[in-house]
Design an enzyme around this catalytic site. Structure first.
Site, mmCIF file in Angstrom:
data_model
loop_
_atom_site.group_PDB
_atom_site.id
_atom_site.type_symbol
_atom_site.label_atom_id
_atom_site.label_comp_id
_atom_site.label_asym_id
_atom_site.label_seq_id
_atom_site.Cartn_x
_atom_site.Cartn_y
_atom_site.Cartn_z
ATOM 1 N N GLU A 22 0.928 -1.203 -0.128
ATOM 2 C CA GLU A 22 -0.045 -0.053 0.057
ATOM 3 C C GLU A 22 0.899 1.219 -0.190
ATOM 4 O OE1 GLU A 22 -2.913 0.222 3.187
ATOM 5 O OE2 GLU A 22 -3.691 -1.865 2.552
ATOM 6 N N HIS A 76 -4.587 6.539 0.613
ATOM 7 C CA HIS A 76 -3.862 5.179 0.580
ATOM 8 C C HIS A 76 -4.356 4.136 -0.372
ATOM 9 C CE1 HIS A 76 -7.067 3.658 3.227
ATOM 10 N NE2 HIS A 76 -6.631 2.411 3.218
ATOM 11 N N HIS A 78 -5.428 0.374 -1.777
ATOM 12 C CA HIS A 78 -5.830 -1.032 -1.618
ATOM 13 C C HIS A 78 -5.266 -1.924 -3.049
ATOM 14 C CE1 HIS A 78 -9.134 -0.394 1.272
ATOM 15 N NE2 HIS A 78 -8.014 -0.184 1.907
ATOM 16 N N ASP A 89 -8.590 0.005 8.724
ATOM 17 C CA ASP A 89 -8.848 1.478 8.181
ATOM 18 C C ASP A 89 -10.041 1.860 9.483
ATOM 19 O OD1 ASP A 89 -7.172 1.285 6.070
ATOM 20 O OD2 ASP A 89 -8.983 0.970 4.818
#
Ligand SMILES: [Zn+2]
Length: 131
Positions: A22, A76, A78, A89
Protein backbone atom coordinates in the site's frame (compact mmCIF):
# COMPACT_ATOMS: atom_id res chain seq x y z
CA UNK A 1 -16.17 18.31 -3.24
CA UNK A 2 -13.73 18.72 -6.03
CA UNK A 3 -10.43 16.91 -6.47
CA UNK A 4 -7.84 18.25 -8.89
CA UNK A 5 -7.20 15.86 -11.76
CA UNK A 6 -3.47 16.17 -11.14
CA UNK A 7 -3.93 15.03 -7.55
CA UNK A 8 -5.85 11.94 -8.67
CA UNK A 9 -3.19 11.14 -11.27
CA UNK A 10 -0.48 11.50 -8.61
CA UNK A 11 -2.31 9.18 -6.22
CA UNK A 12 -2.84 6.52 -8.88
CA UNK A 13 0.80 6.74 -9.99
CA UNK A 14 1.99 6.39 -6.41
CA UNK A 15 -0.30 3.40 -5.86
CA UNK A 16 1.02 1.65 -8.95
CA UNK A 17 4.64 2.24 -7.94
CA UNK A 18 4.10 0.93 -4.42
CA UNK A 19 2.08 -2.17 -5.40
CA UNK A 20 1.87 -4.85 -4.14
CA UNK A 21 2.38 -2.78 -0.96
CA UNK A 22 0.00 0.00 0.00
CA UNK A 23 1.06 3.60 -0.50
CA UNK A 24 0.03 6.61 1.55
CA UNK A 25 0.15 10.37 1.61
CA UNK A 26 -1.55 13.60 2.54
CA UNK A 27 -4.39 15.44 0.81
CA UNK A 28 -3.76 19.18 0.63
CA UNK A 29 -6.30 21.81 -0.11
CA UNK A 30 -8.98 23.94 1.35
CA UNK A 31 -12.53 23.41 2.41
CA UNK A 32 -14.41 21.43 -0.26
CA UNK A 33 -11.38 21.27 -2.52
CA UNK A 34 -8.46 18.85 -2.70
CA UNK A 35 -5.83 20.51 -4.83
CA UNK A 36 -2.76 18.38 -4.27
CA UNK A 37 -1.57 14.96 -3.12
CA UNK A 38 1.70 14.83 -1.18
CA UNK A 39 3.52 11.51 -0.95
CA UNK A 40 4.76 10.16 2.33
CA UNK A 41 6.70 7.03 3.10
CA UNK A 42 4.73 4.06 4.37
CA UNK A 43 6.48 2.66 7.44
CA UNK A 44 4.01 -0.14 8.12
CA UNK A 45 5.76 -3.46 8.61
CA UNK A 46 3.18 -5.34 6.58
CA UNK A 47 2.35 -4.58 2.94
CA UNK A 48 -1.38 -4.67 3.58
CA UNK A 49 -1.20 -1.80 6.05
CA UNK A 50 -0.24 1.80 5.87
CA UNK A 51 1.35 4.05 8.43
CA UNK A 52 2.46 7.51 7.42
CA UNK A 53 6.09 8.28 8.22
CA UNK A 54 5.85 10.81 11.09
CA UNK A 55 8.71 12.99 9.86
CA UNK A 56 7.21 13.12 6.36
CA UNK A 57 3.91 14.06 7.94
CA UNK A 58 5.50 16.99 9.79
CA UNK A 59 7.52 18.14 6.77
CA UNK A 60 4.63 17.96 4.29
CA UNK A 61 2.33 19.73 6.73
CA UNK A 62 4.82 22.56 7.14
CA UNK A 63 5.36 22.84 3.37
CA UNK A 64 1.61 23.01 2.84
CA UNK A 65 1.11 25.73 5.43
CA UNK A 66 3.81 27.88 3.85
CA UNK A 67 1.90 27.67 0.58
CA UNK A 68 -1.46 28.50 2.15
CA UNK A 69 -2.82 24.95 1.98
CA UNK A 70 -4.24 22.82 4.75
CA UNK A 71 -3.93 19.10 5.30
CA UNK A 72 -7.55 18.12 4.70
CA UNK A 73 -7.03 14.39 4.73
CA UNK A 74 -5.09 11.32 3.75
CA UNK A 75 -4.90 8.86 0.92
CA UNK A 76 -3.82 5.26 0.64
CA UNK A 77 -4.16 2.38 -1.76
CA UNK A 78 -5.75 -1.03 -1.78
CA UNK A 79 -3.60 -2.95 -4.26
CA UNK A 80 -5.89 -5.97 -4.49
CA UNK A 81 -9.20 -5.06 -2.90
CA UNK A 82 -12.02 -2.58 -3.46
CA UNK A 83 -11.42 1.03 -2.38
CA UNK A 84 -13.61 1.00 0.70
CA UNK A 85 -12.43 1.39 4.30
CA UNK A 86 -11.23 -1.94 5.68
CA UNK A 87 -11.70 -3.09 9.25
CA UNK A 88 -8.13 -1.97 9.88
CA UNK A 89 -8.82 1.43 8.34
CA UNK A 90 -11.83 1.82 10.62
CA UNK A 91 -9.98 0.83 13.76
CA UNK A 92 -6.89 2.92 13.00
CA UNK A 93 -8.53 6.10 11.69
CA UNK A 94 -7.22 8.83 13.97
CA UNK A 95 -8.30 12.09 12.37
CA UNK A 96 -11.97 13.04 12.82
CA UNK A 97 -13.39 15.49 10.31
CA UNK A 98 -10.81 14.62 7.70
CA UNK A 99 -11.16 13.25 4.20
CA UNK A 100 -9.87 9.85 3.21
CA UNK A 101 -9.20 8.95 -0.40
CA UNK A 102 -8.72 5.28 -1.21
CA UNK A 103 -7.57 4.06 -4.61
CA UNK A 104 -8.26 0.46 -5.58
CA UNK A 105 -6.00 -1.20 -8.14
CA UNK A 106 -8.12 -4.33 -8.46
CA UNK A 107 -10.03 -2.74 -11.33
CA UNK A 108 -8.72 -1.12 -14.47
CA UNK A 109 -8.80 1.82 -14.63
CA UNK A 110 -8.19 2.11 -10.89
CA UNK A 111 -11.15 3.20 -8.83
CA UNK A 112 -10.84 6.26 -6.62
CA UNK A 113 -13.30 6.90 -3.82
CA UNK A 114 -13.60 9.69 -1.28
CA UNK A 115 -14.80 9.32 2.31
CA UNK A 116 -15.39 11.70 5.18
CA UNK A 117 -14.46 10.36 8.61
CA UNK A 118 -16.62 11.90 11.33
CA UNK A 119 -14.78 10.27 14.21
CA UNK A 120 -16.94 7.16 14.20
CA UNK A 121 -17.90 6.32 10.65
CA UNK A 122 -16.73 6.78 7.10
CA UNK A 123 -19.30 8.39 4.83
CA UNK A 124 -18.73 8.24 1.09
CA UNK A 125 -18.65 11.68 -0.52
CA UNK A 126 -19.38 12.34 -4.17
CA UNK A 127 -16.77 14.43 -5.92
CA UNK A 128 -16.00 15.96 -9.26
CA UNK A 129 -12.59 16.11 -10.86
CA UNK A 130 -11.39 19.59 -11.71
CA UNK A 131 -8.83 21.04 -14.08
ZN1 LIG B 1 -7.16 0.65 3.64
Amino acid sequence: MTIAGAAIEAIVAHAREAAPAECCGLLLGRLEQIVEAARTRNIAARPTRFEIDPQDHIDRRRDARVRGLDVVGFYHSHPASPPVPSETDRSEAAYPNHLYVIVGLASEPPEVRLFFFDGRNFREEPFVTSG
